[in-house]
Design a protein around this motif. Structure first.
Motif, mmCIF file in Angstrom:
data_model
loop_
_atom_site.group_PDB
_atom_site.id
_atom_site.type_symbol
_atom_site.label_atom_id
_atom_site.label_comp_id
_atom_site.label_asym_id
_atom_site.label_seq_id
_atom_site.Cartn_x
_atom_site.Cartn_y
_atom_site.Cartn_z
ATOM 1 N N LEU A 190 8.028 4.136 -9.857
ATOM 2 C CA LEU A 190 7.500 5.458 -10.205
ATOM 3 C C LEU A 190 8.196 6.011 -11.435
ATOM 4 O O LEU A 190 7.542 6.520 -12.363
ATOM 5 C CB LEU A 190 7.682 6.410 -9.015
ATOM 6 C CG LEU A 190 7.360 7.886 -9.272
ATOM 7 C CD1 LEU A 190 5.911 8.063 -9.675
ATOM 8 C CD2 LEU A 190 7.681 8.718 -8.022
ATOM 9 N N ASP A 234 2.145 1.717 -3.535
ATOM 10 C CA ASP A 234 1.075 2.261 -4.379
ATOM 11 C C ASP A 234 0.863 3.747 -4.111
ATOM 12 O O ASP A 234 0.602 4.526 -5.040
ATOM 13 C CB ASP A 234 -0.231 1.501 -4.134
ATOM 14 C CG ASP A 234 -0.169 0.062 -4.636
ATOM 15 O OD1 ASP A 234 0.699 -0.242 -5.487
ATOM 16 O OD2 ASP A 234 -0.986 -0.762 -4.177
ATOM 17 N N GLN A 235 0.985 4.156 -2.846
ATOM 18 C CA GLN A 235 0.813 5.561 -2.498
ATOM 19 C C GLN A 235 1.911 6.418 -3.123
ATOM 20 O O GLN A 235 1.635 7.493 -3.664
ATOM 21 C CB GLN A 235 0.827 5.729 -0.971
ATOM 22 C CG GLN A 235 0.667 7.172 -0.525
ATOM 23 C CD GLN A 235 0.824 7.322 0.983
ATOM 24 O OE1 GLN A 235 0.892 6.346 1.723
ATOM 25 N NE2 GLN A 235 0.894 8.566 1.445
ATOM 26 N N ARG A 265 0.831 -1.206 0.000
ATOM 27 C CA ARG A 265 0.000 0.000 0.000
ATOM 28 C C ARG A 265 0.866 1.257 0.000
ATOM 29 O O ARG A 265 0.526 2.259 -0.620
ATOM 30 C CB ARG A 265 -0.934 0.010 1.212
ATOM 31 C CG ARG A 265 -2.001 -1.066 1.194
ATOM 32 C CD ARG A 265 -3.125 -0.771 2.183
ATOM 33 N NE ARG A 265 -2.619 -0.560 3.533
ATOM 34 C CZ ARG A 265 -2.345 -1.518 4.401
ATOM 35 N NH1 ARG A 265 -2.516 -2.786 4.042
ATOM 36 N NH2 ARG A 265 -1.913 -1.241 5.616
ATOM 37 N N GLU A 286 1.122 6.603 -6.918
ATOM 38 C CA GLU A 286 -0.039 7.436 -7.237
ATOM 39 C C GLU A 286 0.246 8.918 -6.998
ATOM 40 O O GLU A 286 0.030 9.754 -7.884
ATOM 41 C CB GLU A 286 -1.237 6.991 -6.387
ATOM 42 C CG GLU A 286 -2.486 7.825 -6.620
ATOM 43 C CD GLU A 286 -3.639 7.425 -5.709
ATOM 44 O OE1 GLU A 286 -4.654 8.140 -5.700
ATOM 45 O OE2 GLU A 286 -3.519 6.402 -5.007
ATOM 46 N N GLN A 287 0.738 9.239 -5.809
ATOM 47 C CA GLN A 287 0.995 10.642 -5.502
ATOM 48 C C GLN A 287 2.235 11.153 -6.226
ATOM 49 O O GLN A 287 2.308 12.328 -6.597
ATOM 50 C CB GLN A 287 1.141 10.826 -3.996
ATOM 51 C CG GLN A 287 -0.134 10.509 -3.236
ATOM 52 C CD GLN A 287 -0.009 10.775 -1.745
ATOM 53 O OE1 GLN A 287 0.889 11.482 -1.283
ATOM 54 N NE2 GLN A 287 -0.911 10.203 -0.966
ATOM 55 N N SER A 304 9.721 1.451 -4.738
ATOM 56 C CA SER A 304 8.732 2.446 -5.155
ATOM 57 C C SER A 304 9.314 3.507 -6.081
ATOM 58 O O SER A 304 8.671 3.906 -7.063
ATOM 59 C CB SER A 304 8.103 3.109 -3.929
ATOM 60 O OG SER A 304 9.089 3.726 -3.128
ATOM 61 N N GLU A 358 1.385 12.326 -9.685
ATOM 62 C CA GLU A 358 0.751 13.645 -9.636
ATOM 63 C C GLU A 358 1.796 14.746 -9.456
ATOM 64 O O GLU A 358 1.746 15.783 -10.119
ATOM 65 C CB GLU A 358 -0.256 13.691 -8.487
ATOM 66 C CG GLU A 358 -0.929 15.040 -8.318
ATOM 67 C CD GLU A 358 -1.810 15.096 -7.094
ATOM 68 O OE1 GLU A 358 -2.313 16.194 -6.786
ATOM 69 O OE2 GLU A 358 -1.988 14.053 -6.421
ATOM 70 N N GLU A 414 7.010 4.084 -14.570
ATOM 71 C CA GLU A 414 5.650 4.398 -15.010
ATOM 72 C C GLU A 414 5.545 5.824 -15.563
ATOM 73 O O GLU A 414 4.790 6.073 -16.497
ATOM 74 C CB GLU A 414 4.674 4.209 -13.851
ATOM 75 C CG GLU A 414 4.494 2.752 -13.426
ATOM 76 C CD GLU A 414 3.186 2.511 -12.719
ATOM 77 O OE1 GLU A 414 2.318 3.419 -12.705
ATOM 78 O OE2 GLU A 414 3.024 1.389 -12.191
#
Length: 259
Positions: A171, A131-132, A128, A135-136, A167, A139, A174
């Protein structure tokens, strides 16, 4: 004795500076994020200046390549408090830091971090948390902010490393943005649990951008770690390293399994 005296003076001045800068920071909150970043960066400059004047601890930055024009993911060695100030000064670009969420509860400092577009994670959350960050982080990168990560997760003892968290590499993959590896030897002068700041010159080396194209997140991670550990053995050859060579360090981390 002189080192302890200088370190006490520096720590006192740093502690007194935080609420003052935070007040200025809050005054900048209604404005563009770049104003807030400029206030934070001025604090970093002031602290590095104080370290030089009070503790006789200077720094030198070495660049191995040109930085890309767009935002990047920065993976930095973590073994001191020095690099939290160093990175914000060395990279003249709006930054978003991945940090443990507990730091948000620190008076003044944590309150300011809440408005600094940080990515505050629960390090025990496993997937999790990854994923955070993704995702953030996506952005933040879309908003032209660099994402700053300590992939070892916490400050390491001098001479040691651990398998990098995935992570940052995911990141970068992606988002299609480069990874900037950063190495330094600040732990030689200001260790992770060390009160005294030894005089000397911290060497920070900023590496060539790593293109994530045609690389898996694991390959990105291992390339960054191999470069950082290799550089570290060049700028601090007299350390008592857990693994004598950078290749052995990365191989040992690989055997430890995924994080």
């Amino acid at each position: 004795m002189l080192v302890l005296l200088r370190s006490t003076v520096f720590n006192t001045l740093m502690a007194l500076s935080v609420p003052i800068w935070v007040i200025v920071f809050f005054l900048a909150v209604p404005f563009d994020f770049r104003w807030r970043f400029a206030v934070a960066r001025s604090w970093g400059h002031a602290m590095l200046w104080l370290l030089k004047v009070v503790c006789r601890l200077d720094y030198r930055v070495e660049w191995e390549g040109k930085l890309p024009k767009g935002p990047c993911v920065v993976l930095c060695k973590h073994e001191s408090a020095w690099e939290t100030m160093g990175q914000i000064v060395m990279f003249d670009a709006p930054q978003s830091w991945v940090m443990k969420k507990e730091l948000l509860y620190v008076p003044f400092f944590g309150w300011a971090m809440y408005f600094f577009h940080t990515i505050a994670i629960d390090r025990s959350a496993g997937r999790r948390a990854v994923d955070q960050v993704i995702e953030q982080g996506l952005e933040r990168l879309r908003n032209e902010q660099w994402v700053m990560i300590f992939p070892e997760g916490h400050r390491m003892p001098v001479g040691k490393t651990r398998r990098y968290g995935i992570s940052g590499a995911v990141l970068a993959k992606e988002a299609g943005v480069p990874v900037i590896p950063v190495c330094h030897n600040a732990g030689d002068f200001w260790g992770r649990v060390q009160f005294g700041k030894q005089p000397g010159t911290v060497r920070m080396v900023i590496g060539e951008p790593i293109d994530p194209t045609d690389k898996s997140p694991r390959e990105i991670n291992e390339q960054a770690q191999l470069w950082i550990e290799t550089q570290l053995r060049q700028i601090s050859p007299d350390r008592d390293y857990e693994y004598p060579t950078a290749e052995e360090a990365v191989a040992a981390c690989r055997r430890n399994g995924p994080r």
